[in-house]
Scaffold this motif. Structure first.
Motif, short mmCIF file in Angstrom:
data_model
loop_
_atom_site.label_atom_id
_atom_site.label_comp_id
_atom_site.label_asym_id
_atom_site.label_seq_id
_atom_site.Cartn_x
_atom_site.Cartn_y
_atom_site.Cartn_z
N PHE A 28 0.93 -1.14 -0.02
CA PHE A 28 -0.04 0.16 -0.04
C PHE A 28 0.91 1.32 -0.05
O PHE A 28 0.52 2.25 -0.63
N PHE A 29 1.97 1.35 0.65
CA PHE A 29 2.87 2.46 0.78
C PHE A 29 3.38 2.90 -0.51
O PHE A 29 3.63 3.56 -1.03
N ALA A 30 3.76 1.51 -1.05
CA ALA A 30 4.53 1.49 -2.33
C ALA A 30 3.56 2.00 -3.67
O ALA A 30 4.03 3.02 -4.51
N VAL A 31 2.40 1.82 -3.42
CA VAL A 31 1.34 2.55 -4.11
C VAL A 31 0.87 4.20 -3.98
O VAL A 31 0.61 4.76 -4.67
N ALA A 32 1.19 4.29 -2.68
CA ALA A 32 0.74 5.57 -2.11
C ALA A 32 1.83 6.55 -2.65
O ALA A 32 1.43 7.86 -2.77
N LEU A 33 3.20 6.31 -2.78
CA LEU A 33 4.16 7.22 -3.36
C LEU A 33 3.75 7.77 -4.54
O LEU A 33 3.84 8.87 -4.82
N PRO A 34 3.45 6.89 -5.55
CA PRO A 34 2.92 7.56 -7.10
C PRO A 34 2.04 8.23 -6.86
O PRO A 34 1.95 9.23 -7.63
N ALA A 35 0.86 8.00 -5.86
CA ALA A 35 -0.34 9.04 -5.96
C ALA A 35 0.41 10.24 -5.70
O ALA A 35 -0.26 11.21 -6.20
N GLY A 36 1.21 10.53 -4.71
CA GLY A 36 1.66 11.82 -4.34
C GLY A 36 2.41 12.34 -5.50
O GLY A 36 2.18 13.72 -5.65
N SER A 69 15.10 -2.13 6.21
CA SER A 69 15.92 -2.62 4.88
C SER A 69 14.68 -3.52 4.08
O SER A 69 15.03 -3.73 2.93
N GLN A 70 13.75 -4.22 4.77
CA GLN A 70 12.84 -5.09 4.12
C GLN A 70 11.67 -4.10 3.71
O GLN A 70 11.20 -4.36 2.61
N ALA A 71 11.12 -3.27 4.38
CA ALA A 71 10.15 -2.51 4.07
C ALA A 71 10.22 -1.40 2.64
O ALA A 71 9.63 -1.26 1.95
N TYR A 72 11.66 -0.88 2.75
CA TYR A 72 12.17 0.04 1.84
C TYR A 72 12.25 -0.73 0.14
O TYR A 72 12.13 0.14 -0.56
N THR A 73 12.43 -2.01 0.32
CA THR A 73 12.45 -2.51 -0.94
C THR A 73 11.30 -2.62 -1.67
O THR A 73 11.20 -2.24 -2.79
N PHE A 74 9.99 -2.07 -0.94
CA PHE A 74 8.87 -1.90 -1.89
C PHE A 74 8.69 -0.82 -2.51
O PHE A 74 7.64 -0.45 -3.14
N SER A 75 9.41 0.18 -2.10
CA SER A 75 9.42 1.36 -2.82
C SER A 75 9.88 1.12 -4.34
O SER A 75 9.57 2.10 -5.21
N LEU A 76 10.74 0.18 -4.46
CA LEU A 76 10.92 -0.09 -5.98
C LEU A 76 9.78 -0.25 -6.68
O LEU A 76 9.59 0.29 -8.00
N ILE A 77 8.82 -0.92 -6.23
CA ILE A 77 7.32 -0.93 -7.03
C ILE A 77 6.88 0.40 -7.24
O ILE A 77 6.29 0.89 -8.23
N GLY A 78 6.82 1.26 -6.32
CA GLY A 78 6.41 2.65 -6.44
C GLY A 78 7.10 3.47 -7.46
O GLY A 78 6.65 4.06 -8.34
N SER A 79 8.56 3.11 -7.57
CA SER A 79 9.33 4.06 -8.49
C SER A 79 9.09 3.25 -10.10
O SER A 79 9.07 4.22 -10.85
N ALA A 92 2.28 5.54 -14.55
CA ALA A 92 1.14 6.07 -14.47
C ALA A 92 1.24 7.87 -15.25
O ALA A 92 0.25 8.13 -15.69
N ALA A 93 2.45 8.14 -15.18
CA ALA A 93 2.58 9.58 -15.96
C ALA A 93 2.48 9.29 -17.60
O ALA A 93 1.82 10.45 -17.90
N TRP A 94 2.80 8.19 -17.76
CA TRP A 94 2.35 7.83 -19.48
C TRP A 94 0.94 7.77 -19.72
O TRP A 94 0.34 8.18 -20.47
N ALA A 95 0.17 7.01 -18.44
CA ALA A 95 -1.17 6.78 -18.73
C ALA A 95 -2.03 8.08 -18.53
O ALA A 95 -3.17 8.33 -19.23
N ILE A 96 -1.74 9.00 -17.30
CA ILE A 96 -2.46 10.10 -17.10
C ILE A 96 -2.02 11.38 -17.88
O ILE A 96 -2.84 12.01 -18.34
N PHE A 97 -0.41 11.60 -17.92
CA PHE A 97 -0.09 12.98 -18.46
C PHE A 97 0.24 12.72 -19.69
O PHE A 97 0.84 13.69 -20.37
#
Length: 120
Positions: free
Chosen positions: A11-19, A71-81, A87-92
């Motif tokens: 959820f956090f990984a998806v929240a970052l791109p939303a921001g 170290s484990q949680a931050y790995t999920f930020s790769l999904i957000g990246s 999303a930028a391609w799809a929306i903008f």
């Protein structure tokens, strides 16, 4: 890492791109606002929404880190990246090149390797 922890991190990984999308919307919206820079900030509702979203996301991240090692949680930020350019391609309608796509596939492959080793 439990399934609940993985879901929280996802959820956090998806929240970052939303921001990031809110920040981009704010950048576009600022062109419609007349006046000096501070007016473009104070009257920019998408930008204010982005700040609020990141404040909530930061509190959520704090909660995640009470349960999961950084170290484990931050790995999920790769999904957000990887989701941001999609999303930028799809929306903008921003361009995405094959080298970018390949790089993000490599990132997601690295994510899967890391998460598989965490589960072991």
């Amino acid at each position: 890492m439990t399934l609940t922890d993985m879901l929280l991190c996802s959820f956090f990984a998806v929240a970052l791109p939303a921001g990031q999308l809110l920040f981009k919307a704010g950048a576009i919206y600022s062109a419609r606002i007349e006046g000096p820079f501070y007016m473009k900030v104070l009257l920019n509702y998408p930008l204010i929404g982005a700040f609020a979203w990141y404040a909530l996301t930061s509190l959520f991240w704090f909660y995640v880190l009470t349960r999961v090692p950084l170290s484990q949680a931050y790995t999920f930020s790769l999904i957000g990246s990887a989701l941001v350019p999609i999303a930028a391609w799809a929306i903008f309608k921003e361009p995405v090149s094959w080298p970018m796509a390949f790089g993000y596939v490599l990132m997601l492959g690295g994510f899967l390797i890391i998460v598989k080793n965490v589960q072991a």
